[in-house]
Design a protein around this motif. Structure first.
Motif, mmCIF file in Angstrom:
data_model
loop_
_atom_site.group_PDB
_atom_site.id
_atom_site.type_symbol
_atom_site.label_atom_id
_atom_site.label_comp_id
_atom_site.label_asym_id
_atom_site.label_seq_id
_atom_site.Cartn_x
_atom_site.Cartn_y
_atom_site.Cartn_z
ATOM 1 N N GLN A 75 0.814 -1.216 0.000
ATOM 2 C CA GLN A 75 0.000 0.000 0.000
ATOM 3 C C GLN A 75 0.850 1.271 0.000
ATOM 4 O OE1 GLN A 75 -2.463 -0.560 3.487
ATOM 5 N NE2 GLN A 75 -3.994 -1.748 2.364
ATOM 6 N N GLN A 76 2.152 1.116 -0.007
ATOM 7 C CA GLN A 76 3.091 2.236 0.005
ATOM 8 C C GLN A 76 2.885 3.167 1.205
ATOM 9 O OE1 GLN A 76 5.086 3.579 -3.486
ATOM 10 N NE2 GLN A 76 3.315 3.084 -4.767
ATOM 11 N N ASN A 77 2.668 2.570 2.346
ATOM 12 C CA ASN A 77 2.558 3.385 3.564
ATOM 13 C C ASN A 77 3.478 2.866 4.672
ATOM 14 O OD1 ASN A 77 1.061 1.154 4.675
ATOM 15 N ND2 ASN A 77 -0.824 2.006 3.820
ATOM 16 N N SER A 78 4.578 2.227 4.292
ATOM 17 C CA SER A 78 5.496 1.642 5.275
ATOM 18 C C SER A 78 6.428 2.673 5.898
ATOM 19 C CB SER A 78 6.356 0.560 4.614
ATOM 20 O OG SER A 78 7.309 1.134 3.730
ATOM 21 N N ASP A 79 6.771 3.717 5.143
ATOM 22 C CA ASP A 79 7.810 4.681 5.531
ATOM 23 C C ASP A 79 9.126 3.961 5.879
ATOM 24 O OD1 ASP A 79 8.545 7.289 5.518
ATOM 25 O OD2 ASP A 79 7.760 7.803 7.486
ATOM 26 N N TRP A 80 9.385 2.868 5.153
ATOM 27 C CA TRP A 80 10.660 2.154 5.329
ATOM 28 C C TRP A 80 11.800 3.145 5.204
ATOM 29 C CZ3 TRP A 80 15.018 1.514 2.262
ATOM 30 C CH2 TRP A 80 15.899 0.500 2.645
ATOM 31 N N SER A 81 12.789 3.031 6.075
ATOM 32 C CA SER A 81 13.897 3.973 6.103
ATOM 33 C C SER A 81 15.205 3.231 5.879
ATOM 34 C CB SER A 81 13.934 4.699 7.455
ATOM 35 O OG SER A 81 15.034 5.597 7.515
ATOM 36 N N GLY A 82 15.997 3.727 4.935
ATOM 37 C CA GLY A 82 17.276 3.102 4.692
ATOM 38 C C GLY A 82 17.787 3.373 3.295
ATOM 39 N N GLU A 83 18.689 2.525 2.851
ATOM 40 C CA GLU A 83 19.323 2.645 1.538
ATOM 41 C C GLU A 83 19.307 1.285 0.858
ATOM 42 O OE1 GLU A 83 23.862 3.390 0.023
ATOM 43 O OE2 GLU A 83 23.055 4.841 1.464
ATOM 44 N N LEU A 84 18.901 1.282 -0.388
ATOM 45 C CA LEU A 84 18.880 0.046 -1.169
ATOM 46 C C LEU A 84 19.518 0.306 -2.525
ATOM 47 C CD1 LEU A 84 17.779 -2.945 -1.314
ATOM 48 C CD2 LEU A 84 15.830 -1.988 -2.550
#
Length: 384
Positions: free
Chosen positions: A167-176
């Motif tokens: 749903q694109q509401n994770s607010d995942w934080s980091g670098e990929l």
């Protein structure tokens, strides 16, 4: 059997004809789509032609050199660059299908072009296939229970579920893959440092369109399937619906991961740094027919109807977004004069797959100025 016949007769008297799989047309591989016969369906041909002319007259205003269009479209992103394949595009093209029969077509529908964020709806489907076969038990599971390599470490990221990513509401934080989440589509207001060091939103509360996080989903699904996602899509879906061999799903040039001793590419869920799904209009229509028919291609169930229902439910923070499908609910992206039960895939440059299960209507349009899609679809419906 008698009760079914009585119900069918009653519905017919009431003016409703139930849509049955045997009433739909599903072309074999390499078979062209059948054009509807005269008087097969009731609609205003002149009005439908008007809608088609509208689509042809409102071509996406960006350059046909998509490398240039991408760089111009995302020029305000810090560190933005082309990292994967791109391809010069064709002109406007599309198909309007009723029950799998062509009512109208325009442009080169066999041409393979980039499709940008329409890729996300394909990526979502790969997640659905994983749940259908039990590789993912439930989309409300935490992804950290499946991917334990550090991608979901930390107090915030450990809370993220498959549903949050979808749903694109994770607010995942980091670098990929060298890309930082905060550098992807920063907000217009405030300084970049304010965005970079902002307080993270609780997963599930705020939608943020962000390709880095979408690519985290693609990487996570690659770990679950333990094989490249294009191979999964090909074997589980595209071959079974008779898609051509021309479509491709790319990742960034430098992105390789090792699983079970094998080097494999982790693909992207969009194309705003290049890559993503490259596909023809006709193969997009085949994909759309699976969703029109509640997960079936002809009589073969490929995607569970339960998944499609779940994927097209409004998310809490955005009523117009489900599992990487847009929904025509009353909200910021509502198309006036168009049924609210519609759902659709949408991509940069005006690429759309519009699905109306109730009316058996499927619309695929390429390179339409994005701001014109609502008016175009409304004109199509005015033909009925």
């Amino acid at each position: 059997m008698k009760s079914i016949l009585k119900l069918t007769l009653l519905l017919s008297v009431l003016g409703y004809t139930p849509l049955m799989a045997q009433d739909l047309h599903f072309p074999e591989r390499n078979e062209p789509w059948k054009v509807a016969e005269k008087n097969q369906f009731i609609y205003d041909l002149q009005q439908l032609n008007k809608a088609v002319e509208f689509a042809k007259a409102n071509e996406y205003s960006g350059s046909r050199d998509l490398r240039r269009a991408i760089l111009e479209g995302f020029e305000r992103e810090p560190f933005h660059e082309i990292l994967g394949p791109t391809k010069k595009r064709g002109g406007p093209a599309g198909l309007i299908l009723k029950d799998g029969y062509v009512l109208a077509s325009w442009g080169d529908t066999k041409r393979v072009d980039m499709t940008f964020s329409v890729t996300k709806s394909f990526l979502s489907t790969v997640a659905g296939l994983a749940e259908d076969v039990g590789l993912i038990q439930d989309t409300k599971d935490k992804v950290a229970n499946y991917v334990w390599d550090g991608t979901f470490d930390g107090e915030h990221n450990a809370k993220i579920t498959w549903e949050h990513l979808l749903q694109q509401n994770s607010d995942w934080s980091g670098e990929l893959w060298g890309l930082k989440d905060w550098a992807d589509r920063p907000p217009n207001e405030g300084g970049l440092d304010d965005w970079k060091f902002r307080k993270l939103n609780e997963p599930g509360t705020v939608m943020e369109y962000n390709d880095v996080r979408v690519n985290v989903l693609a990487y996570s699904l690659t770990n679950v399937w333990r094989k490249p996602l294009p191979m999964v899509l090909k074997e589980q879906l595209m071959d079974r619906i008779g898609a051509t061999t021309t479509w491709r799903w790319y990742g960034y040039d430098h992105v390789w991961t090792e699983i079970d001793g094998l080097q494999m590419k982790s693909v992207t869920g969009g194309g705003h740094s290049g890559a993503g799904l490259f596909i023809s209009t006709e193969d997009m229509a085949r994909f759309g027919m699976v969703f029109l028919n509640h997960g079936k291609w002809d009589q073969q169930q490929l995607v569970s109807p339960e998944w499609i229902k779940k994927a097209t439910q409004p998310s809490v923070p955005n009523v117009n977004y489900g599992y990487m499908w847009w929904l025509n609910q009353k909200g910021p992206r509502h198309w006036e004069g168009v049924p609210e039960h519609l759902f659709y895939a949408a991509g940069f440059g005006g690429n759309f797959i519009v699905v109306d299960q109730k009316n058996g209507l499927l619309i695929v349009t390429r390179w339409l100025e994005p701001s014109k899609i609502g008016e175009f679809v409304k004109q199509v419906y005015e033909a009925f």
